[in-house]
Design a protein around this motif. Structure first.
Motif, PDB file in Angstrom:
ATOM      1  N   SER A 189      36.046  33.674  43.955  1.00 50.93           N
ATOM      2  CA  SER A 189      37.177  33.907  44.857  1.00 50.93           C
ATOM      3  C   SER A 189      37.857  35.249  44.615  1.00 50.93           C
ATOM      4  CB  SER A 189      38.206  32.780  44.708  1.00 50.93           C
ATOM      5  OG  SER A 189      38.644  32.676  43.367  1.00 50.93           O
ATOM      6  N   ARG A 190      37.589  35.879  43.477  1.00 49.89           N
ATOM      7  CA  ARG A 190      38.192  37.187  43.199  1.00 49.89           C
ATOM      8  C   ARG A 190      37.517  38.314  43.954  1.00 49.89           C
ATOM      9  NH1 ARG A 190      37.940  36.114  36.849  1.00 49.89           N
ATOM     10  NH2 ARG A 190      35.839  35.665  37.589  1.00 49.89           N
ATOM     11  N   LEU A 211      36.695  39.978  47.139  1.00 55.76           N
ATOM     12  CA  LEU A 211      37.207  39.947  48.509  1.00 55.76           C
ATOM     13  C   LEU A 211      36.109  40.397  49.465  1.00 55.76           C
ATOM     14  CD1 LEU A 211      40.708  41.572  47.808  1.00 55.76           C
ATOM     15  CD2 LEU A 211      40.032  39.150  47.698  1.00 55.76           C
ATOM     16  N   GLY A 263      36.640  44.449  47.941  1.00 54.85           N
ATOM     17  CA  GLY A 263      37.661  44.600  46.915  1.00 54.85           C
ATOM     18  C   GLY A 263      37.568  43.499  45.893  1.00 54.85           C
ATOM     19  N   SER A 313      40.238  41.021  43.349  1.00 57.82           N
ATOM     20  CA  SER A 313      41.601  40.609  43.025  1.00 57.82           C
ATOM     21  C   SER A 313      41.660  40.118  41.588  1.00 57.82           C
ATOM     22  CB  SER A 313      42.068  39.511  43.983  1.00 57.82           C
ATOM     23  OG  SER A 313      41.467  38.273  43.652  1.00 57.82           O
ATOM     24  N   VAL A 314      42.869  39.797  41.124  1.00 54.06           N
ATOM     25  CA  VAL A 314      43.047  39.357  39.737  1.00 54.06           C
ATOM     26  C   VAL A 314      43.276  37.852  39.646  1.00 54.06           C
ATOM     27  CG1 VAL A 314      43.887  41.568  38.933  1.00 54.06           C
ATOM     28  CG2 VAL A 314      45.515  39.902  39.844  1.00 54.06           C
ATOM     29  N   GLN A 315      43.071  37.132  40.741  1.00 56.87           N
ATOM     30  CA  GLN A 315      43.297  35.692  40.702  1.00 56.87           C
ATOM     31  C   GLN A 315      42.226  35.001  39.870  1.00 56.87           C
ATOM     32  OE1 GLN A 315      42.439  33.664  44.518  1.00 56.87           O
ATOM     33  NE2 GLN A 315      41.714  35.643  45.261  1.00 56.87           N
TER      34      GLN A 315
END
Length: 272
Positions: free
Chosen positions: A163-164, A166, A174, A176-178
């Motif tokens: 899911s990180r 994108l 991209g 993300s940091v999730q």
């Protein structure tokens, strides 16, 4: 005095795959027959992490994976190395590591994605088959000495299903940091064989798959899934399981970015 709640024993919890409490059974993710070949009691407490709970239907479906005596010979003795045993071992390794990671709550893919793949294989009338995109590497083990652990630089990968990463039109744009997957790969050693199961990745270029194989070769591994026409030898090799387990990562800090998609490599270069 208040009673202390105890965790349910194996065989008394919901099915790991479908959640039903009907027809509970204990699933030996690493088969009992293999433990017995090593002179071990499959039900020993020390091996509890290799057991989980499945309903009868899913236990019967997964048990077919273990009914491959020549594959078990390969794990136990290092032979025979044939197209059939290597294909069976590669397929088996994917499902075993998926089950293990789901049972312990961490792994290459998240719980939902792992469960979806497992049910796609083992649910009745689901169609079955090995999921696409996985790569399995293996090496025969030289028991006389273990390779020295070295300070290798891991390769960071963009996993499909993370899911990180994108996406736009299924292409990375991209990062993300999730929260996402913990590992890019799963390493396991059993008997005479070391295995590394690599999850599906977004490509870094036309030669991405070949460069994955080249990276694996640096720690002594050969690809067995998908299998080439030329069979790997899997001769006895001095292997450092620490190096194998650290080879691929999803954490970008301190890693080699050359196997990431180009757009993510460029983003990293701008940030540094």
């Amino acid at each position: 005095m208040a009673e202390v709640d105890q965790a349910p024993e194996n065989g008394q919890r919901p099915c790991l795959l479908c959640g039903t409490l009907d027809d509970p059974t204990v699933e030996h993710i690493v088969p009992q027959a293999l433990w017995k070949r090593f002179g071990l009691d499959p039900d020993h407490d020390d091996l509890a992490r290799f057991r989980t709970d499945l309903c009868y239907q899913h236990n019967q479906a997964t048990s077919a994976l273990h009914q491959r005596p020549q594959m078990l010979d390969l794990i136990e003795k290092g032979t025979p190395v044939t197209k059939k045993t290597l294909q069976h071992l590669g397929d088996w390794a994917i499902w075993v590591t998926l089950l293990l990671s789901l049972a312990r709550g961490s792994g290459v893919l998240g719980a939902d994605a792992s469960r979806k793949m497992l049910r796609g294989r083992f649910d009745k009338d689901s169609g079955g088959g090995t999921p696409k995109g996985f790569r399995v590497y293996a090496a025969g083990i030289d028991d006389t000495a273990e390779a020295a652990e070295t300070d290798i630089k891991p390769y960071v990968l963009a996993l499909r299903g993370d899911s990180r990463v994108l996406l736009r039109d299924d292409k990375p744009i991209g990062f993300s940091v999730q929260v996402g997957p913990i590992n890019a790969s799963e390493a396991i050693r059993l008997g005479k064989i070391a295995l590394l199961v690599l999850g599906p990745t977004h490509e870094s270029g036309d030669d991405h798959q070949a460069r994955l194989d080249k990276a694996a070769a640096q720690v002594g591994l050969e690809r067995i899934w998908p299998l080439n026409d030329a069979l790997p030898a899997l001769g006895p090799t001095q292997i450092s399981m620490a190096n194998v387990s650290r080879l691929f990562t999803v954490m970008p800090i301190g890693a080699d970015h050359s196997l990431m998609p180009k757009v993510l490599q460029e983003m990293h270069a701008r940030e540094t």
